[in-house]
Design an enzyme around this catalytic site. Structure first.
Site, PDB file in Angstrom:
ATOM      1  N   ASP A  25     -55.224 -29.224 -65.560  1.00 33.06           N
ATOM      2  CA  ASP A  25     -55.798 -30.045 -64.486  1.00 33.06           C
ATOM      3  C   ASP A  25     -55.758 -29.337 -63.132  1.00 33.06           C
ATOM      4  OD1 ASP A  25     -56.992 -32.294 -63.420  1.00 33.06           O
ATOM      5  OD2 ASP A  25     -55.097 -33.368 -63.133  1.00 33.06           O
ATOM      6  N   HIS A  42     -64.032 -24.958 -62.760  1.00 35.81           N
ATOM      7  CA  HIS A  42     -63.982 -25.055 -64.227  1.00 35.81           C
ATOM      8  C   HIS A  42     -64.108 -23.671 -64.867  1.00 35.81           C
ATOM      9  CE1 HIS A  42     -63.780 -29.292 -63.956  1.00 35.81           C
ATOM     10  NE2 HIS A  42     -64.998 -29.454 -63.468  1.00 35.81           N
ATOM     11  N   LEU A 135     -50.606 -17.119 -82.886  1.00 38.41           N
ATOM     12  CA  LEU A 135     -50.647 -18.423 -82.205  1.00 38.41           C
ATOM     13  C   LEU A 135     -51.780 -19.294 -82.743  1.00 38.41           C
ATOM     14  CD1 LEU A 135     -49.788 -20.208 -79.678  1.00 38.41           C
ATOM     15  CD2 LEU A 135     -51.634 -19.031 -78.465  1.00 38.41           C
TER      16      LEU A 135
END
Ligand code: IPE
Ligand code: IPE
Ligand code: MG
Length: 240
Positions: A25, A42, A135
């Site tokens: 965020d 973004h 991962l």
């Protein structure tokens, strides 16, 4: 009575959480501070995601769930939503994404609500990375924790499971995260102190870590700080 406080002596000794979840965020505010359009925030956030995922892979985190777009984010102006969708598109079309880095990429959320071409690119990206053993990244797109539970309940009913048979495991095995453990650590940058509908079932016993840093400014050092703080937490799970 003295409190036993775990001491971190060397970073090599720290316990790396198996599953870290991050609410990415602050992109809009990051851009605003620079007099740039929110879209630029973004784009910067998307780059940051790649950097942090690589760092998690390097330090041995097993699962990373990132909140990229919520079921509520459709409420934003159409131009912003379109711009975010274009960033997803570009990201998914970038063949260099994590290829050869041994990182698996999967998505959680309601794909039926996504533009068809993006849903196809998501499936392709999952297929391309399915054999990676490093991962495991789970990107939450068109994800909402309440929406997830609604879908789980619908599936449970459709399968004809009777009320007496329903346990916590029944719910856990019908949600998007059924294949991996709950997050030990949830990180939210940007100075907001809420979950915003992220992993509401899975976070029952997660440790939370908040920071005022805006997501595009978040650094591997911030992640290290979060992990160090996590190592000082005393997780009791209701016990003593
Ligand atoms: C997070 O950044 C990205 C998405 C929700 C898609 P924001 O766009 O919410 O950034 P702020 O909170 O307005 O700064
Ligand atoms: C949460 O951030 C969703 C993502 C980061 C993808 P929001 O910016 O949408 O959350 P609120 O509106 O501040 O609660
Ligand atoms: Mg926000």
């Amino acid at each position: 009575m003295f409190f036993k406080k775990k001491k971190i002596t060397a970073s090599a000794e720290r316990n790396i959480p198996t599953h870290i979840a991050i609410i990415m965020d602050g992109n809009g505010r990051w851009a605003k501070k620079r007099s740039m359009p929110r879209t630029a925030g973004h784009a910067a956030g998307s780059k940051k995601f790649k950097e942090i995922a690589r760092y998690c892979n390097k330090i041995g985190v097993k699962y990373l769930t990132v909140y990229a777009f919520s079921t509520e984010n459709w409420r934003r102006p159409k131009e912003e939503v379109d711009a975010i969708m274009n960033i997803f598109r570009d990201y998914l079309q970038d063949s260099a994404n994590f290829k050869s880095e041994n990182i698996m990429l999967k998505f959680i959320g309601d794909r039926s609500g996504m533009p068809q071409d993006i849903a196809e690119l998501m499936a392709q990206a999952e297929y391309d990375s399915k054999d990676a053993t490093g991962l495991k990244v789970y990107m939450a797109i068109n994800y909402g924790g309440r929406d997830e539970l609604v879908h789980a309940v619908r599936d449970i009913v459709k399968e004809g499971i009777s009320p007496e048979e329903i346990t916590e495991d029944t719910i856990s095995s019908h949600i998007y995260t059924k294949d991996y453990p709950d997050p030990e650590l949830i990180i939210r940058p940007s100075g907001e102190y809420r979950l915003s509908n992220f992993l509401i079932w899975q976070s029952a016993y997660s440790e939370f870590w908040f920071s005022n840093v805006l997501w595009p400014d978040f650094s591997p050092e911030d992640l290290d700080r979060a992990i160090d703080d996590f190592n000082l937490r005393n997780r009791r799970f209701g016990g003593v």
